[in-house]
Design an enzyme around this catalytic site. Sequence first.
Site, PDB file in Angstrom:
ATOM      1  N   GLU A  64       6.303  -0.899   1.247  1.00 15.34           N
ATOM      2  CA  GLU A  64       5.528  -1.571   2.158  1.00 15.34           C
ATOM      3  C   GLU A  64       6.347  -2.435   3.378  1.00 15.34           C
ATOM      4  O   GLU A  64       7.441  -2.367   3.570  1.00 15.34           O
ATOM      5  CB  GLU A  64       4.871  -2.717   1.338  1.00 15.34           C
ATOM      6  N   GLU A  75       2.934   8.653  -2.732  1.00 17.19           N
ATOM      7  CA  GLU A  75       2.704  10.024  -2.641  1.00 17.19           C
ATOM      8  C   GLU A  75       3.115  10.909  -1.461  1.00 17.19           C
ATOM      9  O   GLU A  75       3.650  11.774  -1.696  1.00 17.19           O
ATOM     10  CB  GLU A  75       0.971  10.453  -2.744  1.00 17.19           C
ATOM     11  N   CYS A 115      -3.618   9.713   1.950  1.00 15.83           N
ATOM     12  CA  CYS A 115      -2.692  10.941   1.056  1.00 15.83           C
ATOM     13  C   CYS A 115      -3.163  12.203   0.827  1.00 15.83           C
ATOM     14  O   CYS A 115      -2.492  13.180   0.699  1.00 15.83           O
ATOM     15  CB  CYS A 115      -2.208  10.228  -0.328  1.00 15.83           C
TER      16      CYS A 115
HETATM   17  N1  THU Z   1      -0.635   3.030  -2.579  1.00 11.68           N
HETATM   18  C1  THU Z   1       0.024   4.055  -2.903  1.00 11.68           C
HETATM   19  O1  THU Z   1       1.216   4.324  -2.862  1.00 11.68           O
HETATM   20  N2  THU Z   1      -0.569   5.172  -2.906  1.00 11.68           N
HETATM   21  C2  THU Z   1      -2.133   5.452  -2.860  1.00 11.68           C
HETATM   22  O2  THU Z   1      -2.527   6.641  -2.924  1.00 11.68           O
HETATM   23  C3  THU Z   1      -2.701   4.131  -2.908  1.00 11.68           C
HETATM   24  C4  THU Z   1      -2.121   3.057  -2.541  1.00 11.68           C
HETATM   25  C5  THU Z   1       0.300   1.736  -2.249  1.00 11.68           C
HETATM   26  C6  THU Z   1       0.115   1.305  -0.609  1.00 11.68           C
HETATM   27  C7  THU Z   1       0.488  -0.258  -0.802  1.00 11.68           C
HETATM   28  O3  THU Z   1       1.871  -0.225  -0.599  1.00 11.68           O
HETATM   29  C8  THU Z   1      -0.262  -0.572  -2.241  1.00 11.68           C
HETATM   30  O4  THU Z   1      -0.416   0.834  -3.108  1.00 11.68           O
HETATM   31  C9  THU Z   1      -1.479  -1.329  -2.260  1.00 11.68           C
HETATM   32  O5  THU Z   1      -2.683  -0.432  -1.505  1.00 11.68           O
END
Ligand code: THU
Length: 160
Positions: A64, A75, A115
């Site tokens: 993040e 992903e 993704c």
């Molecule tokens: N997130 C993922 O890593 N993969 C996904 O397919 C959905 C969301 C992460 C993004 C963000 O850091 C956190 O989950 C909340 O949305």
Amino acid sequence: MKEITITSSFSVFDSISELAQDIQNLMTQAVAIRKNAYAPYSKFRVGAALLLDNGKIVLGSNQENAAYPSGLCAERVAIFQAGSIYPEAKILKMAITAASDSNQTNTPIPPCGACRQSIAEYEIRQDNPIEIYFMGEIGTIYKSDSLKNLLPLMFDKKYL
Ligand code: THU
């Protein structure tokens, strides 16, 4: 006017122990890499593990950023890394797991739309389906035989 119906089907497993050994191993690695998520804002940790046809396993966790859209999902961290390091390899299988620091996720957590679109590019490029397994922190695992199941009417290069 007529209607079209598009169906998707998934295999459902009650727990990791019900999976074949190679995907159990892959999911275990996705769980482990989930701990490396940098998720100070959402407190939502995602891990992804890819099995390539050269036998390598490539991992990713969400990263993040204080400027929220600059972060990246687990992903995409994983597939972009695979594409960067092993551009000739095919991605055979993908395991995804997500856990929240504030509540236990006990249902399968699917990959987000962006993704799905990114994974689609790799599936089409390699002309070989990617098996996708996804779960929360505990409980049920869904398996899709191909990304296509997760993204009906996908946009791809044939429209360009
Ligand atoms: N997130 C993922 O890593 N993969 C996904 O397919 C959905 C969301 C992460 C993004 C963000 O850091 C956190 O989950 C909340 O949305």
